[in-house]
Design a protein around this motif. Structure first.
Motif, PDB file in Angstrom:
ATOM      1  N   LYS A   1      67.003  44.690  86.533  1.00 36.00           N
ATOM      2  CA  LYS A   1      67.135  46.223  86.882  1.00 36.00           C
ATOM      3  C   LYS A   1      68.717  46.522  86.613  1.00 36.00           C
ATOM      4  O   LYS A   1      69.784  45.732  86.864  1.00 36.00           O
ATOM      5  CB  LYS A   1      67.143  46.077  88.746  1.00 36.00           C
ATOM      6  CG  LYS A   1      67.364  47.607  89.306  1.00 36.00           C
ATOM      7  CD  LYS A   1      67.339  47.648  90.694  1.00 36.00           C
ATOM      8  CE  LYS A   1      67.373  48.975  91.245  1.00 36.00           C
ATOM      9  NZ  LYS A   1      67.197  48.971  92.813  1.00 36.00           N
TER      10      LYS A   1
ATOM     11  N   CYS B   1      63.765  47.728  85.129  1.00 40.36           N
ATOM     12  CA  CYS B   1      63.709  48.772  86.201  1.00 40.36           C
ATOM     13  C   CYS B   1      65.100  49.675  85.509  1.00 40.36           C
ATOM     14  O   CYS B   1      66.026  48.894  85.500  1.00 40.36           O
ATOM     15  CB  CYS B   1      63.876  48.681  87.521  1.00 40.36           C
ATOM     16  SG  CYS B   1      64.203  49.912  88.521  1.00 40.36           S
TER      17      CYS B   1
ATOM     18  N   THR C   1      59.671  50.222  85.450  1.00 42.11           N
ATOM     19  CA  THR C   1      60.069  51.588  86.386  1.00 42.11           C
ATOM     20  C   THR C   1      61.061  52.336  85.462  1.00 42.11           C
ATOM     21  O   THR C   1      62.094  51.665  85.433  1.00 42.11           O
ATOM     22  CB  THR C   1      60.257  50.935  87.547  1.00 42.11           C
ATOM     23  OG1 THR C   1      59.418  50.182  88.343  1.00 42.11           O
ATOM     24  CG2 THR C   1      60.775  52.066  88.525  1.00 42.11           C
TER      25      THR C   1
END
Length: 347
Positions: free
Chosen positions: A184, A207, A234
């Motif tokens: 992330k 992400c 994402t």
């Protein structure tokens, strides 16, 4: 007059293993660190102990504690720069000059962070989980921290860059140097001036969360070309300069096989014209009575799709697109979202 009873010291190293382990398990992280400095045997005992689950964050932001231990999203212990300074004599024979730890209230210097980071990760048998950096670090510092992480671990769960000043060259060199994977990436870049589009390698993450303060500081450092070439699962982008033609290209790209791993895409934009957005795209409009929910765990959002527009790729994968806004919205800000449903292969 009764004599004062003097308690005898507890020779814990003479205790049976189970008793010794129970004592060590009740120490906090700072006490564990101090215990490891006593002798090579103590350090070996610490390294052989399996502690309760926690993660380590390295924070190189100004005036922040360099190391934090996190359990269930709560900080349970921190090592400040002052704590590390007072234990300097134990590190590399005290060869780190105290003046090297920080300058004029800045965060811990990179060389000190690397030495302490290696030691902390070694005794707890753990990798750095989260890295917090300022986006205005010099190119040399960014390369140094990336090369260090390349040598010590293969992955990083979360990487944050946030600040009011940004050096885009430094950010590019960090991602071009980094060989470790990032699950992330959070870019909170709030500079008040225009910066060049960042390296496409920022999209080589699971992400991406990109944010800016407001509509005066649009995110124009992530382009459609970035999105089309990304491997993100994402994508969450705020206050973007994307318009209908940009998103039309993105949708057509997905229909043609781009972004094969993507599950959720979100961007905040000005109001979109549906005719321009869906130009040349076949879709099925769903009634607003159809409500579908998506749990976007990567950014901690429960997203509701009310109606929307369904599109289907040639392999049968179905995605839903939606443009929505809040009732009170003087700036006419809209949330455009696209979800690729995991278990739907027809329309």
């Amino acid at each position: 007059m009764d004599a004062v009873q003097v308690s005898k010291p507890l020779r814990i190293l003479k205790l049976p293993y189970v008793a010794l382990r129970n004592i060590i398990m009740n120490l906090d992280q700072l006490e564990v660190l101090d215990f490891s400095f006593i002798s090579k045997k103590c350090r070996s005992i610490i390294k052989s102990t399996k502690f309760a689950n926690f993660t380590v964050k390295l924070n190189m932001q100004t005036a922040q504690c360099p190391f934090a231990f996190i359990r269930e999203r709560k900080t349970i212990c921190e090592f400040s720069t002052e704590i590390l300074k007072t234990r300097n004599r134990y590190m590399n024979g005290g060869r780190i000059a105290l003046s090297q730890y920080s300058n004029d209230g800045e965060g811990i210097c990179i060389e000190c962070a690397k030495i302490w980071g290696d030691y902390i990760c070694d005794i707890f048998r753990i990798d750095i989980d989260t890295l917090d950096l300022e986006p205005n670090q010099s190119v040399e510092k960014m390369i140094s921290i990336a090369e260090w992480l390349n040598k010590r671990q293969s992955s990083l769960r979360c990487c944050y860059f946030y600040g009011t000043e940004t050096n885009s060259d430094s950010l590019d060199r960090f991602f071009e140097t980094a060989d470790f994977s990032i699950q992330k990436l959070v870019l909170l870049l709030n500079q008040t001036y225009k910066i060049s589009p960042l390296s496409p390698k920022i999209l080589n993450v699971n992400c991406l969360w990109a944010s800016s303060k407001n509509w005066r500081h649009l995110i124009d450092w992530i382009t459609v070309e970035h999105i089309l070439a990304s491997n993100c699962v994402t994508l969450w982008i705020e206050a973007s300069s994307f318009h209908e033609n940009d998103l039309n290209r993105f949708i057509k790209g997905w229909l043609n096989g781009n972004n094969p791993t993507m599950e959720f895409f979100h961007v905040i934009v000005k109001r979109l014209d549906p005719d321009l957005l869906f130009d040349g795209i076949r879709y099925e409009e769903k009634d607003n009575s159809l409500i579908r929910n998506y749990d976007c765990k990567a950014v901690g959002v429960q997203y509701e799709f009310k109606g929307g527009f369904d599109i289907r790729r040639s392999d049968g994968r179905v995605a839903t697109l939606q443009q929505k806004t809040h009732l009170q919205n003087p700036c006419q800000i809209y949330h455009f979202a696209m979800i690729v449903w995991p278990n739907v292969i027809s329309m």
